[in-house]
Design a protein around this motif. Structure first.
Motif, PDB file in Angstrom:
ATOM      1  N   ASP A  42       0.850  -1.193   0.000  1.00 37.26           N
ATOM      2  CA  ASP A  42       0.000   0.000   0.000  1.00 37.26           C
ATOM      3  C   ASP A  42       0.887   1.244   0.000  1.00 37.26           C
ATOM      4  OD1 ASP A  42      -1.797   2.036   0.351  1.00 37.26           O
ATOM      5  OD2 ASP A  42      -2.654   1.280   2.230  1.00 37.26           O
ATOM      6  N   PRO A  43       0.990   1.954  -1.120  1.00 37.68           N
ATOM      7  CA  PRO A  43       1.866   3.118  -1.183  1.00 37.68           C
ATOM      8  C   PRO A  43       1.284   4.358  -0.509  1.00 37.68           C
ATOM      9  CG  PRO A  43       0.740   2.844  -3.271  1.00 37.68           C
ATOM     10  CD  PRO A  43       0.354   1.662  -2.424  1.00 37.68           C
ATOM     11  N   ALA A  44      -0.012   4.339  -0.197  1.00 38.60           N
ATOM     12  CA  ALA A  44      -0.682   5.554   0.266  1.00 38.60           C
ATOM     13  C   ALA A  44      -0.216   5.986   1.654  1.00 38.60           C
ATOM     14  CB  ALA A  44      -2.194   5.350   0.263  1.00 38.60           C
ATOM     15  N   ILE A  45       0.170   5.040   2.503  1.00 37.98           N
ATOM     16  CA  ILE A  45       0.455   5.376   3.898  1.00 37.98           C
ATOM     17  C   ILE A  45       1.664   6.286   4.005  1.00 37.98           C
ATOM     18  CG2 ILE A  45       1.018   4.453   6.176  1.00 37.98           C
ATOM     19  CD1 ILE A  45      -0.471   1.878   5.358  1.00 37.98           C
ATOM     20  N   LEU A  46       2.788   5.895   3.424  1.00 36.39           N
ATOM     21  CA  LEU A  46       3.976   6.738   3.505  1.00 36.39           C
ATOM     22  C   LEU A  46       3.843   7.972   2.620  1.00 36.39           C
ATOM     23  CD1 LEU A  46       6.929   4.188   3.686  1.00 36.39           C
ATOM     24  CD2 LEU A  46       6.155   5.773   5.456  1.00 36.39           C
ATOM     25  N   ASP A  47       3.160   7.840   1.489  1.00 37.95           N
ATOM     26  CA  ASP A  47       2.933   9.011   0.638  1.00 37.95           C
ATOM     27  C   ASP A  47       2.166  10.088   1.388  1.00 37.95           C
ATOM     28  OD1 ASP A  47       2.946  10.225  -2.165  1.00 37.95           O
ATOM     29  OD2 ASP A  47       0.797  10.184  -1.718  1.00 37.95           O
ATOM     30  N   ASP A  48       1.142   9.690   2.118  1.00 41.40           N
ATOM     31  CA  ASP A  48       0.367  10.645   2.913  1.00 41.40           C
ATOM     32  C   ASP A  48       1.227  11.273   4.008  1.00 41.40           C
ATOM     33  OD1 ASP A  48      -2.308  11.772   3.982  1.00 41.40           O
ATOM     34  OD2 ASP A  48      -1.496  10.670   5.705  1.00 41.40           O
ATOM     35  N   PHE A  49       2.059  10.467   4.654  1.00 44.86           N
ATOM     36  CA  PHE A  49       2.916  10.998   5.711  1.00 44.86           C
ATOM     37  C   PHE A  49       3.875  12.044   5.153  1.00 44.86           C
ATOM     38  CE2 PHE A  49       6.885  10.742   8.216  1.00 44.86           C
ATOM     39  CZ  PHE A  49       6.402  11.226   9.421  1.00 44.86           C
ATOM     40  N   PHE A  50       4.470  11.778   4.006  1.00 46.58           N
ATOM     41  CA  PHE A  50       5.389  12.738   3.407  1.00 46.58           C
ATOM     42  C   PHE A  50       4.662  14.004   2.956  1.00 46.58           C
ATOM     43  CE2 PHE A  50       8.642   9.606   3.562  1.00 46.58           C
ATOM     44  CZ  PHE A  50       9.852  10.237   3.259  1.00 46.58           C
ATOM     45  N   ASP A  56       9.621  18.068   5.095  1.00 44.20           N
ATOM     46  CA  ASP A  56      11.011  18.386   5.454  1.00 44.20           C
ATOM     47  C   ASP A  56      11.865  18.115   4.226  1.00 44.20           C
ATOM     48  OD1 ASP A  56      13.684  18.312   6.448  1.00 44.20           O
ATOM     49  OD2 ASP A  56      12.961  17.805   8.453  1.00 44.20           O
ATOM     50  N   ASP A  57      12.551  19.140   3.736  1.00 41.59           N
ATOM     51  CA  ASP A  57      13.327  19.009   2.504  1.00 41.59           C
ATOM     52  C   ASP A  57      14.483  18.025   2.621  1.00 41.59           C
ATOM     53  OD1 ASP A  57      11.690  20.828   1.276  1.00 41.59           O
ATOM     54  OD2 ASP A  57      13.003  22.554   1.630  1.00 41.59           O
ATOM     55  N   ARG A  58      14.828  17.620   3.830  1.00 45.17           N
ATOM     56  CA  ARG A  58      15.918  16.666   4.007  1.00 45.17           C
ATOM     57  C   ARG A  58      15.486  15.238   3.699  1.00 45.17           C
ATOM     58  NH1 ARG A  58      17.469  18.132  10.120  1.00 45.17           N
ATOM     59  NH2 ARG A  58      15.202  17.808  10.214  1.00 45.17           N
ATOM     60  N   PHE A  59      14.193  15.028   3.507  1.00 43.73           N
ATOM     61  CA  PHE A  59      13.645  13.689   3.341  1.00 43.73           C
ATOM     62  C   PHE A  59      13.090  13.501   1.925  1.00 43.73           C
ATOM     63  CE2 PHE A  59      13.871  14.451   7.766  1.00 43.73           C
ATOM     64  CZ  PHE A  59      13.962  13.225   8.416  1.00 43.73           C
ATOM     65  N   ARG A  60      13.369  12.342   1.329  1.00 45.47           N
ATOM     66  CA  ARG A  60      12.845  11.995   0.013  1.00 45.47           C
ATOM     67  C   ARG A  60      12.221  10.602   0.056  1.00 45.47           C
ATOM     68  NH1 ARG A  60      16.733  11.566  -4.386  1.00 45.47           N
ATOM     69  NH2 ARG A  60      18.503  11.451  -2.954  1.00 45.47           N
ATOM     70  N   LEU A  61      11.186  10.415  -0.755  1.00 47.70           N
ATOM     71  CA  LEU A  61      10.478   9.131  -0.804  1.00 47.70           C
ATOM     72  C   LEU A  61      10.544   8.556  -2.207  1.00 47.70           C
ATOM     73  CD1 LEU A  61       8.549   7.007   0.478  1.00 47.70           C
ATOM     74  CD2 LEU A  61       6.644   8.454  -0.296  1.00 47.70           C
ATOM     75  N   LEU A  62      11.007   7.301  -2.300  1.00 47.65           N
ATOM     76  CA  LEU A  62      10.915   6.530  -3.534  1.00 47.65           C
ATOM     77  C   LEU A  62       9.677   5.638  -3.417  1.00 47.65           C
ATOM     78  CD1 LEU A  62      14.618   5.352  -4.081  1.00 47.65           C
ATOM     79  CD2 LEU A  62      13.468   7.321  -5.084  1.00 47.65           C
ATOM     80  N   PRO A  63       8.661   5.856  -4.223  1.00 50.72           N
ATOM     81  CA  PRO A  63       7.429   5.060  -4.089  1.00 50.72           C
ATOM     82  C   PRO A  63       7.641   3.634  -4.572  1.00 50.72           C
ATOM     83  CG  PRO A  63       7.296   6.491  -6.005  1.00 50.72           C
ATOM     84  CD  PRO A  63       8.575   6.856  -5.293  1.00 50.72           C
ATOM     85  N   PRO A  64       6.726   2.746  -4.239  1.00 49.21           N
ATOM     86  CA  PRO A  64       6.839   1.363  -4.714  1.00 49.21           C
ATOM     87  C   PRO A  64       6.812   1.291  -6.242  1.00 49.21           C
ATOM     88  CG  PRO A  64       5.208   1.541  -2.955  1.00 49.21           C
ATOM     89  CD  PRO A  64       5.566   2.934  -3.346  1.00 49.21           C
ATOM     90  N   GLU A  65       7.505   0.318  -6.782  1.00 47.87           N
ATOM     91  CA  GLU A  65       7.435   0.084  -8.215  1.00 47.87           C
ATOM     92  C   GLU A  65       6.233  -0.793  -8.536  1.00 47.87           C
ATOM     93  OE1 GLU A  65      11.136  -1.102  -9.906  1.00 47.87           O
ATOM     94  OE2 GLU A  65      12.129   0.768  -9.280  1.00 47.87           O
TER      95      GLU A  65
END
Length: 401
Positions: A42-50, A56-65
Motif C-alpha cells: 500500500d503506497p498511500a500510507i507513507l505518501d500521505d505521511f510525506f 522536510d526538505d531533508r527527506f525523500r520518498l521513492l514510491p513502490p514500483e
C-alpha cells in the motif's frame, strides 16, 4: 551535494518507519538527507505521511514500483539515488544519530583515504517483540580504532573466531561508506552495488576487500531495533522464522539463490536462517571472486556448535543439531563432519536474558521495565551514560569540562 545520506528501505512496516522518520527529523543537523525506498503493498500510507505531515526538505520518498522488489533490488535502487558523500542503510525499525556527521568529519581530517567507518550499536526490542525475556544493550566505549584488514579478512572469510556470527563490523548497514567506494564496488562486482540476497554481508565482504582505510568508533551511534515483524524477531520463534524465510524466498523469485549448490546449509533449516544465510553469503563471495578462505570449513563447524548451544530449549537444540548434521554430511563429501561435535546432552540455561548489568563493556537492561517505547526513545535514555557525540568529535576523553 549533501554530506551524508541515510537510506531506509521498507516493506509493509509503515508505522515503524514513520516513527524512525519522526525521530530523525528532530535533528538540528542540516547536511544530511534521508532516502526512503518504499516497497510496500500500500503506497498511500507513507505518501500521505510525506505530503501532509513530514514536509522536510531533508527527506525523500521513492514510491513502490509496479511489482514488489526483492530486498536486494530495493537496496540497489536506493543507493542509486544517493546524493551524499557518505551513505548508510538502516532498517525501518531502527534509529540513527545524524550528529554522527561530526565524527565522520573528524575522521576524514585525521585519516588519509578514509572510505569506511563502523561504530558500536545499541540494541532494542520493540514492545511487540518481547514474547520471551529480552534485554536491551548499550556499549559504553568511546575510543577510536584502526583495524588491520588482515584480521577483518580472517574474521569474515575464514570465520576465524569460531563464533556463531563473524564480527566484521564494516559495511553500509549501520555503518558509513564513501559513495565513491560504492561506485567502485559497482564497477568491479557485476555492475551492481548488491548481488547476494543476504545484502548486508554481501556489502561487508566487498567493503572489507576494497576500502583503503577503515576506522571503528566504540561510541554507539545507532540502534538495532527489532519489531515483531522483523527478521530479528524470528530468533524468538521457530514458527516466525519459517514464515519469514518462506516470504523471503517467495519475494526473491528467480534471482540470485541464497545458497550455492556446493554449500548445503539452507536458511530454511529450522532455527538456522541467520547462521546459514551469513555463511552462504561469505562462501558465495569467496568462490565467485577467488578470495582465499582457507580454514573456513573447520571454523564454521565449530561456529555451528556454538549456534546449537545458544538454543533456549532441548527441542530447539535437537532440531538445530539434526539440520546441521545433515548439512555437514553433504558438505564436501562429509570431510568436515568430524569437527561438528555438539554435546549429546544439552541443558539450556534458565537465566538466558534474565540477568541485567554490565558485562564486557556493555550495559544490559531488562526491557520488561523499560519505559522507552521506540528505539529513538531508548537512544535518548541511553545517552545519559555514554560519551556525548560532540566530545568524541573533538577528541575529548572525559565527560567533565
Amino acid at each position: 551535494m549533501v554530506y551524508f545520506t541515510i537510506c531506509i528501505p521498507t516493506r509493509n512496516r509503515q508505522s515503524y518507519c514513520i516513527e524512525a522518520l519522526k525521530a530523525i527529523a528532530e535533528s538540528r543537523e542540516t547536511d544530511f538527507e534521508v532516502l526512503v525506498a518504499d516497497n510496500s503493498d500500500d503506497p498511500a500510507i507513507l505518501d500521505d505521511f510525506f505530503r501532509n505531515h513530514l514536509k522536510d526538505d531533508r527527506f525523500r520518498l521513492l514510491p513502490p514500483e509496479q511489482n514488489v522488489l526483492s530486498m536486494v533490488d530495493n537496496w540497489e535502487r536506493t543507493v542509486a539515488e544517493v546524493g551524499g558523500r557518505w551513505v548508510t542503510i538502516i532498517g525501518d525499525d531502527d534509529h540513527i544519530e545524524p550528529s554522527l556527521i561530526q565524527i565522520l568529519r573528524r575522521y576524514e581530517r585525521e585519516y588519509n583515504d578514509l572510505e569506511a567507518v563502523s561504530w558500536a550499536r545499541m540494541s532494542y526490542n520493540w514492545p511487540d517483540n518481547r514474547t520471551i525475556a529480552t534485554l536491551a544493550s548499550v556499549p559504553t566505549g568511546h575510543e577510536t580504532y584502526i583495524p588491520k584488514k588482515r584480521i577483518l579478512h580472517d574474521h569474515l572469510f575464514r570465520w576465524s573466531q569460531r563464533e556463531k556470527r563473524p564480527s566484521c563490523g564494516f559495511g553500509i548497514y549501520h555503518g558509513a561508506v564513501r559513495r565513491s567506494l560504492m561506485e567502485r564496488i559497482k564497477r568491479k562486482y557485476s555492475n551492481r552495488y548488491f548481488e547476494h540476497p543476504t545484502v548486508d554481508f554481501d556489502n561487508s565482504c566487498k567493503v572489507i576487500r576494497e576500502a583503503k582505510t577503515l576506522v571503528h568508533c566504540q561510541r554507539p551511534l545507532s540502534v538495532l531495533g527489532a519489531c515483531g515483524a522483523s527478521n530479528s524477531a524470528s530468533t524468538q520463534s521457530f514458527e516466525l522464522m519459517k514464515k519469514l524465510a518462506d516470504d523471503f524466498y517467495r519475494e526473491l523469485g528467480d534471482g540470485q539463490p541464497i545458497q550455492e549448490d556446493d554449500f548445503p546449509f539452507s536458511p530454511r533449516l529450522p532455527g538456522l536462517a541467520i547462521i546459514s544465510s551469513i555463511a552462504a553469503a561469505t562462501w558465495w563471495f569467496c568462490r565467485k571472486y577467488d578470495v582465499d578462505n582457507e580454514g573456513f570449513q573447520e571454523n564454521f563447524a565449530h561456529a555451528a556448535v556454538h549456534e546449537c548451544l545458544s538454543s533456549r530449549t532441548v527441542e530447539e537444540y535437537e532440531i538445530k543439531v539434526e539440520g546441521l548434521r545433515r548439512g555437514f554430511a553433504a558438505f564436501e563429501g562429509g570431510a568436515w563432519s568430524k569437527h561438528f561435535n555438539p554435546p549429546e546432552v544439552f541443558v539450556p540455561s534458565n537465566s538466558q536474558n534474565q540477568l541485567c548489568g554490565v558485562f564486557k563493556g556493555s550495559i544490559y537492561i531488562r526491557e520488561s521495565r523499560l519505559k522507552a517505547a521506540t528505539p529513538s526513545e531508548f537512544y535518548r535514555f541511553a545517552q545519559s551514560f555514554v560519551m556525548p557525540v560532540e566530545h568524541v568529535a573533538s577528541g575529548r576523553q572525559a565527560f567533565a569540562a
